[in-house]
Design an enzyme around this catalytic site. Structure first.
Site, PDB file in Angstrom:
ATOM      1  N   GLY A 128     -17.256  30.203   7.058  1.00  0.00           N
ATOM      2  CA  GLY A 128     -18.612  30.456   7.550  1.00  0.00           C
ATOM      3  C   GLY A 128     -18.781  30.338   9.048  1.00  0.00           C
ATOM      4  N   LYS A 154     -11.055  43.161  11.747  1.00  0.00           N
ATOM      5  CA  LYS A 154      -9.737  42.657  12.177  1.00  0.00           C
ATOM      6  C   LYS A 154      -8.683  43.632  11.652  1.00  0.00           C
ATOM      7  CE  LYS A 154      -8.063  38.779  10.249  1.00  0.00           C
ATOM      8  NZ  LYS A 154      -8.083  37.314  10.115  1.00  0.00           N
TER       9      LYS A 154
HETATM   10  C1  LIG Z   1      -9.821  34.351   8.340  1.00  0.00           C
HETATM   11  S1  LIG Z   1     -10.816  33.974   7.028  1.00  0.00           S
HETATM   12  C2  LIG Z   1     -12.363  34.399   7.543  1.00  0.00           C
HETATM   13  C3  LIG Z   1     -12.945  33.401   8.501  1.00  0.00           C
HETATM   14  C4  LIG Z   1     -14.381  33.650   8.856  1.00  0.00           C
HETATM   15  N1  LIG Z   1     -14.559  34.830   9.610  1.00  0.00           N
HETATM   16  C5  LIG Z   1     -14.982  32.475   9.563  1.00  0.00           C
HETATM   17  O1  LIG Z   1     -15.250  32.591  10.736  1.00  0.00           O
HETATM   18  O2  LIG Z   1     -15.174  31.439   8.943  1.00  0.00           O
HETATM   19  C6  LIG Z   1     -10.406  35.208   5.882  1.00  0.00           C
HETATM   20  C7  LIG Z   1     -11.150  35.130   4.600  1.00  0.00           C
HETATM   21  O3  LIG Z   1     -10.977  36.347   3.912  1.00  0.00           O
HETATM   22  C8  LIG Z   1     -11.192  36.084   2.552  1.00  0.00           C
HETATM   23  N2  LIG Z   1     -10.729  37.230   1.728  1.00  0.00           N
HETATM   24  C9  LIG Z   1      -9.504  37.757   1.634  1.00  0.00           C
HETATM   25  N3  LIG Z   1      -9.504  38.792   0.768  1.00  0.00           N
HETATM   26  C10 LIG Z   1     -10.784  38.902   0.325  1.00  0.00           C
HETATM   27  C11 LIG Z   1     -11.418  39.792  -0.585  1.00  0.00           C
HETATM   28  N4  LIG Z   1     -10.746  40.750  -1.195  1.00  0.00           N
HETATM   29  N5  LIG Z   1     -12.712  39.624  -0.818  1.00  0.00           N
HETATM   30  C12 LIG Z   1     -13.415  38.681  -0.199  1.00  0.00           C
HETATM   31  N6  LIG Z   1     -12.875  37.818   0.676  1.00  0.00           N
HETATM   32  C13 LIG Z   1     -11.566  37.926   0.929  1.00  0.00           C
HETATM   33  C14 LIG Z   1     -10.412  34.839   2.326  1.00  0.00           C
HETATM   34  O4  LIG Z   1     -10.872  34.153   1.196  1.00  0.00           O
HETATM   35  C15 LIG Z   1     -10.673  34.104   3.612  1.00  0.00           C
HETATM   36  O5  LIG Z   1     -11.645  33.124   3.426  1.00  0.00           O
END
Ligand SMILES: C[S@@+](CC[C@H](N)C(=O)[O-])C[C@H]1O[C@@H](n2cnc3c(N)ncnc32)[C@H](O)[C@@H]1O
Length: 882
Positions: A57, A158
């Site tokens: 988050g 990204k």
């Molecule tokens: C780098 S983190 C995101 C961090 C976020 N932007 C923050 O600032 O807190 C990547 C996230 O992508 C989510 N993720 C990966 N594949 C996903 C999908 N198919 N659907 C939803 N979320 C996904 C993972 O659970 C992970 O929490």
């Protein structure tokens, strides 16, 4: 998100990590969005935002901070997101239709101004390499974005720089007016991630589905020949087959001739590509009948897809044996055969190499740890030294301890260097060198040396240790003597001992005609004189003193020196002063010549001072220095003063008797500075101590302060003090009195000196001040506390530096964050809780009692009883357990 090691590699705790913690962001990635927004300013002008893959988050927090109040913010992730005020979050896979439905439901007729995507597919530690999955996810995110984005909206995503990167950018360019790829400063350089900001969404009425279909988007790229074969020796390393079937080749089952396998330059590839090896040709049939082609090999060739690592290895071995046997017939060249063997052995080499690398890494890590620990310790010591908690010597001693050579007399080390033998004889040689002038001693010591040498020859192995100990004792004696040369006090003590010994020798000598007055009087006088001159004694005195000592020692040890006048039958002539010959010989030493001169000088000086004193008495202008006051108070204030008085009286008596017998001696008036005062050498030591103490801490008793006040105010003079010395106890004789009586007297028979209120108050205040001084442990604890505070301050400084350098923060924010941090480091003052006792009508009352402000706690007598009962029970249980 995969759990990472936070201390090493990519997951290391960098400044953004700390900054995120400080500013309350859930993830360091928050700074990526802050930096992107700083560059493109898309958050401030947005009213609706969707964050795809938003957990934990961090981006949502940034969005809510920078977007206008009452904006609609929605966050979606595979994992649950901890609630954030005014933000809608839900748990869903963004690639699913369900997610789309939920979004539609939440947004109703709204459209988003910004769609964010920071997704990272959870593919384990090496997910960077799985760029395809990332690109696929990005495309899915784009699919959602185009569905919910407003015209002119922004899509931030990204992307990983991989072979799919250009395709993605091409797609973005079809849908957005401005597409820019950027890498914010907070994104780690080691990471392949890059952020693409797509602005001004074109919102075409119809979007070609191929733009959003991964197969068609990534198919366009010429990825070159693909290796779709399975690594048969490492089947666990599966690779995704995204490319589908080869063009024109749609069969799943393939077979090849066993000859192809044997002659192939890449047999492993062939094994991975085909399902079966057939023996259909004539040539192949020959191989079938070969002795090495056992039943197992035939079965393996039937279905290659079911084989394991071991079977494939057997097949390769079999291929080698066939090749070598065919070599002679078909002339398969040797070179290619060697190459195959190498390939086979490659596997084992690789394992060994890996193992070696692993071990080297482990060793390096271990060494690094040791170095780090040593550095930390050194650093700690330096800090402690700076805080004066330890001295450099302590560090050196520590070092010595570490080396294991802490022993002062480390014989092992001496023995190692082959010096033990030299040391054994060393003291004798030293004596000879030092005492070259004294022939007697040379003879004596040489004699001793020869005796010792003979002795040593006789000593068997068992006695060696005892001898060594003896040698060590001698060495220690030498060390003490050497030390004594530099210590005046020790010299006086030693002299006293020597004199006592001489005295005993003199009195025990046969026909010793030294009368009691002379022996009693002369020896202490000698002691005293030596004492008083000890600080100024010259080298010659010291030499004679040393030679005297050695003589004495030699006499004691070997009895080689004999008194030439010690003939038993011979009559001992008396000296003109009435002393025995032995005594005369003793006082004829050069040392005493000087002493006698000094004694005469002193006598003369005393007479002069007496005359001066009379004059000063007449003028009644006695001025006492502070030093004198202390001296006087010291001699009177201590409980031992009675003893001193006794000694004084005794010496006076003796002196009087001596004078009666010898008219040449004149009566010296009783004076504080007189020699008799110092006759008791032990007393002189004590006095010295007391003087020193008094000098350090001042007057320590109320009596002393009173006396000092009286002296300073001239209520008392020096003469008064002397007069007061003469009282009914002045001539008390202790001789013949039982020790228990004397002890009792010492304890209880004390002179009550007058004291004033002011003096008592002064002493009380002084004692208070003394008690207020911290003890060593407290001082150390305070130093530690100080050290911790310094460390905290340094840490705070670092953090504030980072904040100051953060471009994304305004000056106000920086100031707020820094003041928050400072407030955090400061000790929290515990809020006081007021205890309100509920009595009478107030019992059972609800709400705040009247007149009570702040935090409070209601208690009643019952509660008190209950608490006590619980404590009691706990105690009794403990006792029972015991
Ligand atoms: C780098 S983190 C995101 C961090 C976020 N932007 C923050 O600032 O807190 C990547 C996230 O992508 C989510 N993720 C990966 N594949 C996903 C999908 N198919 N659907 C939803 N979320 C996904 C993972 O659970 C992970 O929490």
């Amino acid at each position: 998100m995969g759990k990472r090691d936070k201390k090493t590699g990519k997951g290391r705790l960098d400044k953004y990590y700390h900054l995120a913690k400080e500013q309350g962001y859930r993830a360091r990635s928050a700074f990526k969005l802050i930096q992107l927004n700083k560059k493109y300013n898309f958050l401030e002008k947005s009213k609706c935002l969707i964050d795809l893959c938003a957990a934990p988050g961090g981006w949502l927090q940034v969005a809510s901070k920078y977007m206008p109040i009452s904006s609609l913010i929605i966050g979606i992730d595979l994992v649950p997101i901890k609630p954030i005020p005014k933000i809608i979050t839900f748990q869903e896979d963004i690639t699913t239709d369900k997610c789309r439905a939920i979004l539609r439901n939440e947004l109703k007729t709204w459209k988003a101004d910004v769609v964010l995507h920071d997704g990272a597919p959870n593919v384990g530690v090496s997910w960077i390499q799985d760029a395809y999955a990332q690109s696929e996810l990005t495309l899915k995110a784009l699919k959602l974005a185009v569905e919910f984005l407003n015209k002119g909206g922004t899509f931030v995503t990204k992307v990983f720089r991989s072979k799919d990167y250009n395709n993605l950018i091409w797609v973005f360019n079809q849908l957005f007016k401005k597409v820019e790829a950027t890498k914010p400063a907070s994104s780690r350089n080691v990471s392949a991630e890059i952020f693409v900001v797509c602005r001004e969404f074109l919102a075409p009425k119809k979007i070609d589905s191929k733009f959003l279909d991964p197969r068609s988007v990534f198919q366009e790229v010429d990825i070159g020949p693909t290796n779709r074969s399975v690594d048969i020796l490492h089947p666990e390393k599966k690779k995704r087959q995204r490319e589908g079937y080869d063009d024109g080749d749609y069969t799943l089952f393939k077979d090849a001739s066993v000859l192809d396998f044997i002659q192939s330059n890449d047999p492993i590839k062939l094994l991975s590509e085909v399902n079966k090896l057939n023996f259909d040709t004539d040539e192949a049939k020959k191989i079938l009948n070969h002795e090495t082609t056992i039943e197992e090999i035939k079965l393996c060739c039937e279905d290659l897809k079911v084989l394991g690592k071991r079977e494939f290895k057997n097949l390769l071995k079999w291929r080698n044996s066939i090749r070598s046997s065919l070599q002679e017939q078909d002339g398969i060249n040797e070179k290619s055969s060697e190459k195959e063997e190498k390939e086979e052995s490659f596997d084992e080499d690789e394992i060994i190499q890996e193992e070696l690398e692993r071990l080297t890494k482990e060793e390096q890590a271990r060494q690094k740890k040791i170095r780090r620990k040593a550095n930390e310790k050194r650093q700690k010591n330096v800090t402690r030294m700076q805080l004066k908690m330890i001295s450099p010597t302590d560090i050196a001693l520590d070092q010595v301890d570490l080396n294991g050579s802490e022993s002062l007399f480390n014989l092992k080390q001496i023995d190692k260097s082959g010096m033990l033998k030299t040391f054994r004889k060393g003291d004798m040689n030293i004596v000879i060198e030092n005492e070259q002038d004294d022939d007697d001693i040379v003879i004596d010591v040489q004699q001793k040396q020869s005796d010792d040498t003979e002795d040593m020859e006789c000593i068997d192995d068992e006695n060696n240790l005892t001898y060594l100990e003896q040698e060590m004792e001698d060495l220690y004696d030498q060390y003490k003597e050497h030390k004594a040369e530099r210590d005046a006090k020790y010299r006086v003590k030693k002299m006293r001992e020597e004199n006592e010994e001489w005295n005993a020798n003199l009195t025990s000598d046969k026909g010793d005609d030294c009368d009691s007055v002379t022996s009693d009087y002369a020896m202490p006088r000698n002691t005293n004189t030596y004492d008083s001159s000890s600080s100024s004694e010259d080298d010659s005195e010291e030499e004679s003193f040393n030679s005297h000592k050695v003589k004495n020692k030699a006499k004691k040890n070997k009895k080689l020196l004999t008194d030439l006048n010690d003939d038993e039958g011979e009559e001992k002539p008396q000296s003109p002063s009435g002393l025995s010959k032995k005594a005369t010989l003793f006082f004829d030493q050069p040392l005493f010549k000087k002493v006698m001169e000094e004694y005469d000088e002193k006598k003369e000086h005393d007479q002069n001072s007496k005359a001066e004193k009379i004059q000063s008495d007449e003028n009644k202008d006695l001025k006492l220095s502070t030093e004198e006051i202390k001296l006087v108070e010291n001699s009177r204030s201590e409980p031992e003063r009675d003893e001193s008085q006794f000694n004084k009286n005794k010496s006076l008596k003796r002196k009087a008797e001596a004078v009666e017998e010898d008219d040449d001696l004149e009566i010296v008036p009783v004076d504080k500075d007189s020699d008799e005062e110092l006759w008791d050498a032990n007393k002189s030591d004590d006095d010295e101590k007391k003087m020193k103490r008094t000098r350090e801490i001042g007057l320590i008793t109320a009596e002393a302060v009173t006396l000092a006040q009286q002296l300073v105010n001239r209520q008392k003079t020096k003469e008064d003090l002397i007069d007061e010395g003469f009282k009914r106890h002045t001539f008390n004789d202790r001789e013949g009195l039982p020790s228990w009586f004397l002890d009792d007297e010492m304890k209880h028979n004390k002179v009550n000196l007058p004291i004033t209120k002011e003096a008592v108050e002064i002493i009380r205040q002084r004692m208070k001040a003394l008690n207020a001084r911290p003890i060593k442990k407290i001082a150390e604890a305070k130093a530690r506390k100080k050290m911790r505070a310094i460390k905290r301050l340094a840490k705070l400084q670092n953090k504030t530096d980072v904040i100051v350098d953060t471009p994304s923060m305004t000056e106000k924010e920086k100031a707020q964050t820094i003041s928050k941090m400072i407030a955090k480091t400061q000790k929290k003052v515990k809020k006081e809780v007021k205890v309100v006792v509920a009595k009478g009508g107030a019992k059972g009352m609800k709400g705040r009692p009247k007149g009570v402000k702040g935090r409070y706690k209601m208690v009643d007598s019952r509660m008190k009883k209950e608490v006590r009962a619980i404590k009691r029970q706990g105690k009794s249980k403990k006792r029972q357990k015991r």
